[in-house]
Write a protein that holds these residues in place. Structure first.
Motif, mmCIF file in Angstrom:
data_model
loop_
_atom_site.group_PDB
_atom_site.id
_atom_site.type_symbol
_atom_site.label_atom_id
_atom_site.label_comp_id
_atom_site.label_asym_id
_atom_site.label_seq_id
_atom_site.Cartn_x
_atom_site.Cartn_y
_atom_site.Cartn_z
ATOM 1 N N MET A 60 32.308 30.830 47.493
ATOM 2 C CA MET A 60 33.536 30.763 46.699
ATOM 3 C C MET A 60 33.923 32.151 46.206
ATOM 4 S SD MET A 60 34.325 28.454 43.281
ATOM 5 C CE MET A 60 33.781 26.941 44.069
ATOM 6 N N ILE A 61 32.951 32.917 45.758
ATOM 7 C CA ILE A 61 33.216 34.277 45.291
ATOM 8 C C ILE A 61 33.743 35.153 46.418
ATOM 9 C CG2 ILE A 61 32.064 36.401 44.499
ATOM 10 C CD1 ILE A 61 30.215 34.609 42.827
ATOM 11 N N GLU A 62 33.196 34.981 47.618
ATOM 12 C CA GLU A 62 33.555 35.826 48.754
ATOM 13 C C GLU A 62 34.730 35.288 49.563
ATOM 14 O OE1 GLU A 62 29.976 36.250 51.008
ATOM 15 O OE2 GLU A 62 28.854 37.145 49.346
ATOM 16 N N GLY A 63 35.240 34.124 49.189
ATOM 17 C CA GLY A 63 36.357 33.548 49.938
ATOM 18 C C GLY A 63 35.969 33.071 51.323
ATOM 19 N N ASP A 64 34.746 32.567 51.466
ATOM 20 C CA ASP A 64 34.264 32.073 52.760
ATOM 21 C C ASP A 64 34.747 30.642 52.937
ATOM 22 O OD1 ASP A 64 32.973 31.631 55.107
ATOM 23 O OD2 ASP A 64 30.942 31.969 54.349
ATOM 24 N N PHE A 65 36.031 30.508 53.286
ATOM 25 C CA PHE A 65 36.695 29.215 53.351
ATOM 26 C C PHE A 65 37.034 28.847 54.793
ATOM 27 C CE2 PHE A 65 38.756 30.267 48.968
ATOM 28 C CZ PHE A 65 37.516 30.121 48.358
ATOM 29 N N MET A 66 37.059 27.547 55.066
ATOM 30 C CA MET A 66 37.452 27.062 56.393
ATOM 31 C C MET A 66 38.208 25.743 56.241
ATOM 32 S SD MET A 66 33.712 25.708 57.771
ATOM 33 C CE MET A 66 34.404 24.733 59.112
ATOM 34 N N PRO A 67 39.358 25.617 56.918
ATOM 35 C CA PRO A 67 40.076 24.341 56.869
ATOM 36 C C PRO A 67 39.232 23.252 57.529
ATOM 37 C CG PRO A 67 41.453 26.102 57.750
ATOM 38 C CD PRO A 67 40.059 26.625 57.724
ATOM 39 N N LEU A 68 39.269 22.051 56.972
ATOM 40 C CA LEU A 68 38.541 20.926 57.545
ATOM 41 C C LEU A 68 39.532 19.877 58.034
ATOM 42 C CD1 LEU A 68 35.548 20.409 55.058
ATOM 43 C CD2 LEU A 68 35.489 21.413 57.354
ATOM 44 N N ARG A 69 39.407 19.539 59.312
ATOM 45 C CA ARG A 69 40.192 18.460 59.906
ATOM 46 C C ARG A 69 39.274 17.256 60.123
ATOM 47 N NH1 ARG A 69 41.406 21.904 65.062
ATOM 48 N NH2 ARG A 69 39.173 22.142 64.649
ATOM 49 N N SER A 70 39.858 16.154 60.468
ATOM 50 C CA SER A 70 39.058 14.954 60.711
ATOM 51 C C SER A 70 38.031 15.192 61.815
ATOM 52 C CB SER A 70 39.968 13.778 61.077
ATOM 53 O OG SER A 70 39.212 12.599 61.300
ATOM 54 N N ARG A 98 32.477 34.506 38.143
ATOM 55 C CA ARG A 98 33.329 33.310 38.070
ATOM 56 C C ARG A 98 34.801 33.669 38.152
ATOM 57 N NH1 ARG A 98 29.221 32.117 34.397
ATOM 58 N NH2 ARG A 98 30.471 32.704 32.579
ATOM 59 N N GLN A 99 35.163 34.827 37.624
ATOM 60 C CA GLN A 99 36.555 35.263 37.747
ATOM 61 C C GLN A 99 36.918 35.518 39.204
ATOM 62 O OE1 GLN A 99 37.746 39.173 36.236
ATOM 63 N NE2 GLN A 99 39.558 38.215 35.332
ATOM 64 N N LYS A 100 36.004 36.139 39.950
ATOM 65 C CA LYS A 100 36.241 36.356 41.380
ATOM 66 C C LYS A 100 36.414 35.027 42.100
ATOM 67 C CE LYS A 100 33.563 40.675 41.812
ATOM 68 N NZ LYS A 100 32.352 41.280 42.452
ATOM 69 N N ALA A 101 35.564 34.054 41.754
ATOM 70 C CA ALA A 101 35.658 32.742 42.389
ATOM 71 C C ALA A 101 36.999 32.085 42.091
ATOM 72 C CB ALA A 101 34.508 31.858 41.903
ATOM 73 N N TRP A 102 37.445 32.180 40.848
ATOM 74 C CA TRP A 102 38.717 31.579 40.459
ATOM 75 C C TRP A 102 39.882 32.232 41.202
ATOM 76 C CZ3 TRP A 102 42.848 33.743 37.490
ATOM 77 C CH2 TRP A 102 43.836 32.828 37.149
ATOM 78 N N LEU A 103 39.853 33.541 41.321
ATOM 79 C CA LEU A 103 40.917 34.238 42.041
ATOM 80 C C LEU A 103 40.952 33.820 43.506
ATOM 81 C CD1 LEU A 103 40.618 37.819 40.498
ATOM 82 C CD2 LEU A 103 42.474 36.167 40.146
ATOM 83 N N GLN A 104 39.782 33.614 44.103
ATOM 84 C CA GLN A 104 39.744 33.161 45.502
ATOM 85 C C GLN A 104 40.346 31.765 45.630
ATOM 86 O OE1 GLN A 104 39.134 34.968 47.988
ATOM 87 N NE2 GLN A 104 37.511 36.468 47.575
ATOM 88 N N LEU A 105 40.041 30.895 44.688
ATOM 89 C CA LEU A 105 40.635 29.559 44.713
ATOM 90 C C LEU A 105 42.149 29.634 44.557
ATOM 91 C CD1 LEU A 105 38.144 27.491 42.482
ATOM 92 C CD2 LEU A 105 38.240 27.582 44.980
ATOM 93 N N GLN A 106 42.610 30.487 43.657
ATOM 94 C CA GLN A 106 44.046 30.654 43.436
ATOM 95 C C GLN A 106 44.733 31.179 44.687
ATOM 96 O OE1 GLN A 106 44.401 28.771 40.530
ATOM 97 N NE2 GLN A 106 45.970 30.271 39.998
ATOM 98 N N ASN A 107 44.138 32.195 45.301
ATOM 99 C CA ASN A 107 44.736 32.786 46.499
ATOM 100 C C ASN A 107 44.799 31.800 47.657
ATOM 101 O OD1 ASN A 107 45.055 35.230 45.190
ATOM 102 N ND2 ASN A 107 43.114 36.077 45.921
ATOM 103 N N ALA A 108 43.826 30.888 47.701
ATOM 104 C CA ALA A 108 43.806 29.902 48.787
ATOM 105 C C ALA A 108 44.662 28.677 48.467
ATOM 106 C CB ALA A 108 42.368 29.465 49.058
#
Length: 339
Positions: A60-70, A98-108
């Protein structure tokens, strides 16, 4: 006279839920993938976008995100571990992290988050929700089954069966050689896994953090029971037991009873792995669906639990601050059956 304008609180409507995140945190537990699958598909069925957050709070802090499809969660319900990976994050324990994590959530553009984990994971979610007003829903995933407010945590039954299977095999060798085996199972702060596996395996002694009197039972067994019956013995020890776990206890037993053949088996991480049982799959699925239902009902900072088989919602502050209940009756049963 001036007119008074009454502004209804519901005139300030909360932004519509559009995108959720889901992640696993802390120790892995069989059934986490079933929960990820249920969360993803229930969200998609309700026209929500789903983002998988890899490697827990560190991801979450590093923005390691991936869209999930069915299709991304197809064929995972039977798998142990977690497809989203998990990690412990020292950085998240700091306000800066935690601030970094929140910013990543906001940006995504992530509006709410489902966290699958245990006490430490929920503590992090509660802290962040208080600091940044992020909606977190918790799903209890831990093999210790030690969360307040729920009778069942994902992964517990699979881990329990793994322990029973391993100890049954150890018993064969113990009987063949007339040995005492001290078997250490997981449970640093809670001994439920040790207690129930000991009952299921017919262990002669069970040592857990919640009970001090069992160490007297161990002394009685070594001094009377074992010698008089000339048989093997199984002693189950929770890793968090105060005297120091299986290795330290074995040293004390060998010192006080050099005539006994004592061996140690530390089951370790085999307890975490493996294909989840049917109950772990079913309960993880039910909890995953309930987590999305809670978000759609504008719930936040709650844990989804099971109480007598029914889905319940438990405030996160209670889940992380209150102790799980311990059933002393099981210890009495164990003592009765080992006369």
């Amino acid at each position: 006279m001036t007119d008074t304008i009454n502004i209804r609180s519901d005139s300030y409507k909360k932004p519509k839920l559009r995108k959720i995140g889901v992640f696993t945190s802390g120790g892995d537990a069989p059934g986490m993938n079933a929960a990820i699958r249920a969360v993803t598909r229930t969200a998609l069925a309700n026209k929500l976008k789903v983002i998988g957050i890899r490697r827990g709070y560190q991801g979450m802090i590093e923005g390691d995100f991936m869209p999930l499809r069915s299709s991304d969660v197809s064929g995972i319900i039977q798998l142990g571990g977690t497809i989203l990976k998990t990690a412990r994050s020292k950085e998240f324990r700091t306000p800066e992290g935690r601030q970094k994590a929140w910013l990543q959530l906001q940006n995504a553009g992530i509006d709410a988050v489902v966290v699958i984990g245990g006490d430490g994971s929920f503590t992090g979610a509660l802290t962040m929700s208080q600091e940044y007003n992020v909606s977190f829903i918790g799903i209890p995933g831990t093999i210790d089954n030690d969360m307040y407010g729920t009778d069942y945590t994902i992964g517990y039954e699979t881990a329990l069966n793994s322990v029973v299977c391993a100890v049954d095999k150890i018993r064969d060798t113990a009987v063949s050689h007339g040995r005492i085996f001290i078997v250490e199972v997981m449970g640093r702060e809670a001994g439920l896994l040790a207690l129930n596996s000991g009952i299921a395996c017919g262990a002669e002694v069970i040592l857990i953090p919640e009970s001090k009197e069992q160490h007297e039972a161990l002394k009685r067994f070594l001094e009377k029971g074992y010698k008089s019956r000339e048989r093997s013995g199984i002693i189950i020890v929770a890793e968090g037991d105060e005297p120091g776990g299986a290795l330290k206890i074995s040293e004390e037993v060998r010192r006080d009873h050099p005539e006994l053949d004592v061996r140690v088996s530390i089951l370790g991480h085999i307890q975490r792995g493996g294909s989840p049982t049917a109950n772990d799959r079913i309960n993880a699925t039910r909890m995953g669906v309930a987590a999305i239902d809670a978000l759609l009902d504008d719930q936040k900072s709650i844990m989804i639990g099971l109480d007598n088989g029914k889905i319940v919602q438990v405030p996160l502050n209670k889940a992380v601050k209150l102790n799980h209940s311990f059933n002393g009756e099981l210890l009495q049963i164990q003592k009765l059956l080992n006369i």
